[in-house]
Design an enzyme around this catalytic site. Structure first.
Site, PDB file in Angstrom:
ATOM      1  N   LYS A  11       2.544  53.995  16.177  1.00  0.00           N
ATOM      2  CA  LYS A  11       3.609  54.918  15.763  1.00  0.00           C
ATOM      3  C   LYS A  11       4.783  54.891  16.756  1.00  0.00           C
ATOM      4  CE  LYS A  11       0.528  58.062  13.268  1.00  0.00           C
ATOM      5  NZ  LYS A  11       0.272  59.484  12.952  1.00  0.00           N
ATOM      6  N   TYR A  51       2.867  58.097   2.994  1.00  0.00           N
ATOM      7  CA  TYR A  51       2.084  59.316   3.256  1.00  0.00           C
ATOM      8  C   TYR A  51       2.072  60.270   2.053  1.00  0.00           C
ATOM      9  CZ  TYR A  51       1.346  58.472   8.296  1.00  0.00           C
ATOM     10  OH  TYR A  51       0.932  57.982   9.510  1.00  0.00           O
ATOM     11  N   PHE A  59       2.819  70.037   7.182  1.00  0.00           N
ATOM     12  CA  PHE A  59       3.359  69.178   8.240  1.00  0.00           C
ATOM     13  C   PHE A  59       4.079  67.952   7.702  1.00  0.00           C
ATOM     14  CE2 PHE A  59      -1.162  68.063   7.626  1.00  0.00           C
ATOM     15  CZ  PHE A  59      -1.063  66.715   7.328  1.00  0.00           C
ATOM     16  N   ARG A  87     -11.366  53.286  13.268  1.00  0.00           N
ATOM     17  CA  ARG A  87     -11.348  54.752  13.388  1.00  0.00           C
ATOM     18  C   ARG A  87     -12.089  55.191  14.659  1.00  0.00           C
ATOM     19  NH1 ARG A  87      -9.038  57.296   9.530  1.00  0.00           N
ATOM     20  NH2 ARG A  87     -10.114  59.273   9.808  1.00  0.00           N
ATOM     21  N   THR A  93      -8.020  62.680  14.837  1.00  0.00           N
ATOM     22  CA  THR A  93      -6.576  62.822  14.574  1.00  0.00           C
ATOM     23  C   THR A  93      -5.885  63.630  15.658  1.00  0.00           C
ATOM     24  OG1 THR A  93      -7.072  62.758  12.221  1.00  0.00           O
ATOM     25  CG2 THR A  93      -4.903  63.610  12.834  1.00  0.00           C
ATOM     26  N   ARG A 104      -6.535  57.748  21.106  1.00  0.00           N
ATOM     27  CA  ARG A 104      -5.831  59.035  21.051  1.00  0.00           C
ATOM     28  C   ARG A 104      -6.175  59.926  22.240  1.00  0.00           C
ATOM     29  NH1 ARG A 104      -6.753  59.425  14.598  1.00  0.00           N
ATOM     30  NH2 ARG A 104      -4.737  58.682  13.863  1.00  0.00           N
ATOM     31  N   ASN A 114       0.476  61.071  17.603  1.00  0.00           N
ATOM     32  CA  ASN A 114      -0.893  60.677  17.955  1.00  0.00           C
ATOM     33  C   ASN A 114      -1.050  59.162  18.024  1.00  0.00           C
ATOM     34  OD1 ASN A 114      -0.853  60.219  15.218  1.00  0.00           O
ATOM     35  ND2 ASN A 114      -2.749  61.315  14.762  1.00  0.00           N
ATOM     36  N   HIS A 117      -2.024  55.150  13.609  1.00  0.00           N
ATOM     37  CA  HIS A 117      -2.563  55.511  12.301  1.00  0.00           C
ATOM     38  C   HIS A 117      -3.567  54.439  11.912  1.00  0.00           C
ATOM     39  CE1 HIS A 117      -2.913  56.484   8.054  1.00  0.00           C
ATOM     40  NE2 HIS A 117      -2.815  55.177   7.853  1.00  0.00           N
ATOM     41  N   GLU A 128      -2.722  50.731   1.584  1.00  0.00           N
ATOM     42  CA  GLU A 128      -1.832  50.720   2.751  1.00  0.00           C
ATOM     43  C   GLU A 128      -1.450  49.294   3.153  1.00  0.00           C
ATOM     44  OE1 GLU A 128      -3.704  53.155   5.735  1.00  0.00           O
ATOM     45  OE2 GLU A 128      -3.299  54.995   4.606  1.00  0.00           O
TER      46      GLU A 128
HETATM   47  P1  CMP Z   1      -2.314  59.956  10.550  1.00  0.00           P
HETATM   48  O1  CMP Z   1      -3.640  59.329  10.779  1.00  0.00           O
HETATM   49  O2  CMP Z   1      -1.119  59.066  10.646  1.00  0.00           O
HETATM   50  O3  CMP Z   1      -2.304  60.682   9.112  1.00  0.00           O
HETATM   51  C1  CMP Z   1      -1.430  61.751   8.814  1.00  0.00           C
HETATM   52  C2  CMP Z   1      -0.758  62.295  10.034  1.00  0.00           C
HETATM   53  O4  CMP Z   1      -0.222  63.605   9.923  1.00  0.00           O
HETATM   54  C3  CMP Z   1      -1.762  62.413  11.153  1.00  0.00           C
HETATM   55  O5  CMP Z   1      -2.138  61.121  11.608  1.00  0.00           O
HETATM   56  C4  CMP Z   1      -1.013  63.279  12.164  1.00  0.00           C
HETATM   57  O6  CMP Z   1      -0.180  62.534  13.014  1.00  0.00           O
HETATM   58  C5  CMP Z   1      -0.105  64.126  11.261  1.00  0.00           C
HETATM   59  N1  CMP Z   1      -0.473  65.544  11.291  1.00  0.00           N
HETATM   60  C6  CMP Z   1       0.316  66.532  11.741  1.00  0.00           C
HETATM   61  N2  CMP Z   1      -0.300  67.725  11.630  1.00  0.00           N
HETATM   62  C7  CMP Z   1      -1.511  67.489  11.075  1.00  0.00           C
HETATM   63  C8  CMP Z   1      -2.616  68.321  10.718  1.00  0.00           C
HETATM   64  N3  CMP Z   1      -2.591  69.639  10.898  1.00  0.00           N
HETATM   65  N4  CMP Z   1      -3.721  67.724  10.189  1.00  0.00           N
HETATM   66  C9  CMP Z   1      -3.742  66.378   9.975  1.00  0.00           C
HETATM   67  N5  CMP Z   1      -2.724  65.540  10.299  1.00  0.00           N
HETATM   68  C10 CMP Z   1      -1.622  66.089  10.860  1.00  0.00           C
END
Ligand code: CMP
Length: 140
Positions: A11, A51, A59, A87, A93, A104, A114, A117, A128
């Site tokens: 990211k 997304y 968010f 993963r 996450t 992470r 974070n 992805h 994806e």
């Molecule tokens: P990612 O794996 O890219 O998938 C969706 C992204 O939304 C996640 O990582 C986070 O960076 C972002 N995000 C922000 N707030 C939240 C939340 N409360 N729960 C899950 N994902 C979140």
């Protein structure tokens, strides 16, 4: 066990902090093969489409803003059980909940920034990967 492909994105926060090599190194040391790479700045429409599954979440707008804030590096990783292994390498996450030694836990700044992805299942990996790459751009 099956050979799988999964999509990974380094990211904008990871690219900004010069972490591309560190993250690629973790993937390669774990035995995953990098079979496609692309560096780009996502448009708002691309980030929203990628997304789309999160579009009702509170968010969503912040997520799109953060994903379009600078260049990303998009990767296809290939290997046995690549989806789950990626993963495991990424960790939870929210970096506060991520296991020690994961990308992470070690590198991420916050749940939004974070750093990486990764696809979460076979069907999302297929969606994806096809969002970013044609078959001829993947060298597995
Ligand atoms: P990612 O794996 O890219 O998938 C969706 C992204 O939304 C996640 O990582 C986070 O960076 C972002 N995000 C922000 N707030 C939240 C939340 N409360 N729960 C899950 N994902 C979140």
């Amino acid at each position: 066990m099956a050979i799988e492909r999964t999509l990974s994105i380094i990211k904008p926060d990871g690219v900004r902090r010069n972490l591309i090599g560190e993250i690629l190194g973790r993937f390669e040391k774990s035995g995953l093969k990098v079979v496609a790479t692309r560096q780009c700045v996502l448009s708002k429409a691309e980030a929203e489409g990628f997304y789309a599954v999160h579009k009702e979440r509170p968010f969503f707008n912040d997520l799109v803003a953060s994903m379009t804030s600078g260049p990303v590096v998009v990767l296809v990783l290939q290997g046995e059980s690549a989806i789950l292994r990626n993963r495991d390498l990424m960790g939870a996450t929210n970096p506060k909940n991520a296991a020690p030694g994961t990308i992470r836990a070690d590198l991420a700044e916050s749940i939004e920034a974070n750093t990486v992805h990764g696809s979460d299942a076979t069907d999302t990996a297929a969606f994806e990967i096809s969002w970013f790459f044609r078959g001829t751009e993947i060298f597995g």
